[in-house]
Write a protein that holds these residues in place. Structure first.
Motif, PDB file in Angstrom:
ATOM      1  N   HIS A 109     -26.162  27.945 -35.310  1.00 42.61           N
ATOM      2  CA  HIS A 109     -26.188  27.699 -33.866  1.00 42.61           C
ATOM      3  C   HIS A 109     -27.534  28.069 -33.245  1.00 42.61           C
ATOM      4  CE1 HIS A 109     -22.077  26.922 -34.545  1.00 42.61           C
ATOM      5  NE2 HIS A 109     -21.681  27.038 -33.293  1.00 42.61           N
ATOM      6  N   GLY A 113     -29.567  25.164 -31.435  1.00 42.12           N
ATOM      7  CA  GLY A 113     -29.949  25.352 -30.037  1.00 42.12           C
ATOM      8  C   GLY A 113     -31.450  25.281 -29.834  1.00 42.12           C
ATOM      9  N   CYS A 251     -29.992  25.571 -23.206  1.00 42.87           N
ATOM     10  CA  CYS A 251     -29.647  25.353 -24.610  1.00 42.87           C
ATOM     11  C   CYS A 251     -29.140  26.634 -25.262  1.00 42.87           C
ATOM     12  CB  CYS A 251     -30.852  24.806 -25.369  1.00 42.87           C
ATOM     13  SG  CYS A 251     -31.280  23.105 -24.930  1.00 42.87           S
ATOM     14  N   TYR A 252     -29.736  27.757 -24.932  1.00 48.30           N
ATOM     15  CA  TYR A 252     -29.268  29.019 -25.506  1.00 48.30           C
ATOM     16  C   TYR A 252     -27.840  29.328 -25.055  1.00 48.30           C
ATOM     17  CZ  TYR A 252     -28.885  33.923 -26.738  1.00 48.30           C
ATOM     18  OH  TYR A 252     -28.443  35.124 -27.262  1.00 48.30           O
ATOM     19  N   GLN A 254     -25.604  27.363 -24.184  1.00 44.67           N
ATOM     20  CA  GLN A 254     -24.646  26.415 -24.727  1.00 44.67           C
ATOM     21  C   GLN A 254     -23.993  26.979 -25.991  1.00 44.67           C
ATOM     22  OE1 GLN A 254     -23.854  23.601 -23.255  1.00 44.67           O
ATOM     23  NE2 GLN A 254     -22.478  22.764 -24.812  1.00 44.67           N
TER      24      GLN A 254
END
Length: 307
Positions: A109, A113, A251-252, A254
């Motif tokens: 992840h 990300g 993005c992080y 998410q």
């Protein structure tokens, strides 16, 4: 989704550390996110096309050349160095953490990300570059490498006689790609390190804050170099930094909780997996089959060396 099993919040069995490796769960995790990887491939194609097309050629009259006659210098930070700083460096940190904790959820992840942060930032940046067509501060020497000006007698616009590729890049000043990419990758790394180091645990360890500011400082220095090299106006760098920082945050978050949360050290998927496991396994079986150790200090349990 937060982990809400019978264990105290933020704690986990010691036996679960290293139980989800790339070998045991890597293919499964990647398959679940196959559509995300396909979208990344699509973003790569879109960004390549944006770099291929000709940007908008903004009108540049003779009276506008005052701020566009700076020297045409080489890059202090080469183009090839930006992916290393913004991409390879953060991934190296992710891999180091994985080496010690063997958590494929975190490794997968964090990389996913990061790549989304870089590629979304790249698409946004290059799309704006092509649409705006702002001349760089060294546009004069790109357009007239021999120093002899030429303007259309009717429209009063420039008539460039330099190298076509050099002139094309001369219309891509806003925003700064070096800056947006650097902030997208290195700010994402700062978010990641904040969660792992528990920077915001309210214990006042300023040294932790200094550590996570190192990536941000590197990104700032890259941005400053763009102004010093006369490849960008300061507003180009500011806009690039804003784009990269904003996309990195989205993005992080998410994939990971806020770093200041008690569960900020692991991705959302890890706690979802923990919750599902607790639903499947009866509490009695779980208590008898897993040796538990109470962990009242998350930072000690997950960041200190194993004893």
């Amino acid at each position: 989704m937060s982990y809400s099993g019978s264990d105290p919040v933020g704690e986990m069995p010691e036996v679960w550390l290293g139980s989800h490796t790339a070998r045991s769960h890597g293919v499964k995790v990647a398959r679940i996110h196959m559509h995300d990887w396909l979208i990344l491939l699509l973003l790569v194609i879109i960004d390549a096309l944006l770099n291929f097309i000709e940007p908008f050629h903004r009108f540049v009259g003779q009276g506008m050349m005052t701020d566009l006659t700076y020297p045409f210098k080489p890059n202090t930070v080469p183009v090839w160095a930006v992916p290393i700083l913004a991409g390879v460096l953060p991934i190296a940190v992710f891999c180091v953490y994985y080496y010690y904790r063997k958590d494929v959820y975190d490794l997968h992840h964090s990389i996913l990300g990061l790549l989304f942060s870089l590629l979304v930032t790249g698409v946004i940046t290059d799309a704006i570059k092509d649409a705006v067509g702002r001349p760089r501060p060294n546009f004069f020497w790109r357009c007239f490498p021999d120093g002899k000006e030429a303007f259309n007698p009717v429209t009063k616009d420039v008539i460039c006689h330099g190298d076509a590729k050099v002139i094309k890049e001369g219309y891509k000043s806003f925003p700064s790609g070096h800056s947006s990419w650097s902030f997208a990758g290195l700010t994402y790394l700062a978010w990641y390190m904040s969660g792992k180091l528990r920077v915001f645990d309210r214990r006042g360890h300023v040294a932790k804050l200094c550590i996570i500011l190192i990536p941000v400082l590197i990104a700032v220095l890259v941005g400053i170099s763009r102004v010093d090299d006369y490849w960008h106006h300061w507003t180009d760098v500011f806009a690039g930094a804003l784009i990269g920082t904003t996309v990195a945050a989205f993005c992080y978050l998410q994939f990971f909780p806020y770093p200041n949360e008690i569960e900020g050290w692991a991705p959302h998927a890890f706690f979802e997996m923990m919750a599902e496991r607790n639903k499947v396994q009866p509490s009695g079986v779980r208590a008898n089959s897993i040796c538990m150790r109470g962990m009242t200090d998350i930072e000690t349990a997950f960041m200190a060396a194993d004893t």
